[in-house]
Motif scaffolding. Sequence first.
Motif, PDB file in Angstrom:
ATOM      1  N   ILE A   1      35.823  49.407  17.230  1.00  0.00           N
ATOM      2  CA  ILE A   1      34.653  48.347  16.609  1.00  0.00           C
ATOM      3  C   ILE A   1      34.996  47.224  18.252  1.00  0.00           C
ATOM      4  O   ILE A   1      34.468  46.656  17.206  1.00  0.00           O
ATOM      5  CB  ILE A   1      34.422  48.517  15.278  1.00  0.00           C
TER       6      ILE A   1
ATOM      7  N   ALA B   1      36.472  55.169  15.596  1.00  0.00           N
ATOM      8  CA  ALA B   1      35.438  55.109  15.996  1.00  0.00           C
ATOM      9  C   ALA B   1      36.389  53.430  16.914  1.00  0.00           C
ATOM     10  O   ALA B   1      36.629  52.464  16.107  1.00  0.00           O
ATOM     11  CB  ALA B   1      34.171  54.857  16.025  1.00  0.00           C
TER      12      ALA B   1
ATOM     13  N   ARG C   1      28.301  51.796  12.816  1.00  0.00           N
ATOM     14  CA  ARG C   1      29.297  52.885  13.536  1.00  0.00           C
ATOM     15  C   ARG C   1      30.054  53.713  11.768  1.00  0.00           C
ATOM     16  O   ARG C   1      30.607  54.666  12.201  1.00  0.00           O
ATOM     17  CB  ARG C   1      30.561  51.677  13.998  1.00  0.00           C
TER      18      ARG C   1
END
Length: 423
Positions: free
Chosen positions: A28, A26, A134
Amino acid sequence: MEHDERPPGTHPRRPEPGLRVGVTKADITPVDLTGLHPMPGAFSGVHDPLFLRALYLSDGETETALVSLDLIEAGDITPVRERIERELGIPADHVMITATHTHNAPRIADVSPGALAHAGGPESFAYTETVYDRIVDALREARAGARPARFGAGTGTADVNVNRETYTEHGWRLGHNPEGPSDKTVSVLKFEALDGTPIALLVNYAVHSTVVFGTGEVSADLAGAACRYVEERYDGDVVALWTPGALGDQAPRVDLGVPFGVAPTEPQRAHAYAAMDAQGLIVGAEVVRVAGGLGGLTGVVRIDAGQLTVPCPVKAGHDVMESMRQEAVDTVPLRLALIRLNEVALAGVSGEVVTEIHRRLQKESPLSRTVLISLANDRIGYLPDDARFDRPVHSVNGCPIARGHAEAAIVGGIVGMIRDRLN
């Protein structure tokens, strides 16, 4: 892919027997860069994105997770580990979170009492909460997508690191010391589906990701370049998780080469980014080579995990940056973490460990392969071996633990955790 449809906050179904592996990546990269530089200064922009990479593992009885963040460091990460336990049911002491230690990225979390670190401001703590969200989402996704798998481990070598503690006419300084101890080992754990489809590669190497430190732009640096190379070689079908080895005394061989605080020229910046990609390619190519040659992968895996916190007597920092914060307390928490997969131990330590401690740990470990991961679940400062305290080197000046305690606590604590789980 299975999806758990239970409401958020409830514990998912019990994992099925046999090794199951899930992985997620993911972005960030912060949108607002204000107040996020970990040292005095400000980011001027983004050169390349920052990612988190989350690995979920289960043997049907034990669940564990490892998260790698493209950040300079994470302080006391206990709040998000406890949140993972509440929301996902993965025990907090089975979760290991580390940072790749790129100096061109923010830090997150608070500074543990007694630790030597750069404190964050309001913007840093707001960004911390974003990263926490996240992390939890990524592990939820990785867990939901976990599938039967097998794993294997191997090692290679890459000569892109060099000891950085060198003696000059002005005394001990940070530089390049080719005669100093330096571990060139590239450790690789490979996870693949039962049909041979690659899932994840866990990489461990000992080097500061400081090739482009001083350019003023957000970058995942050497570690990010290595992971990017590996993932591109697998056409995006694998996630490469970088974990920092015993990097406390290790610099990249080629870096920006400009004193901190001095603005680099455009040719210098271009040179630094080229050096970042080149050194990342060298490590990444070795990871691909090692992974491609691994045989005998197994799905018959026993997972053990746990953590230990050792209160150690505090030593005040010396000759460190004025922005570094250290509370006046008697002890500082040294956090140790263990994830064991059969004869492979991932040994996490909450600081920047030097080469000699890792070498001693490998000699004394009862397992055939013990991989040290620095900056795990906290970053309290540098962690030098006892003999190094005879010299006023950077790792000693920046160590928050009194002589005679860190080395014994790290080696004894990790070896003890391993032995306890072998009985």
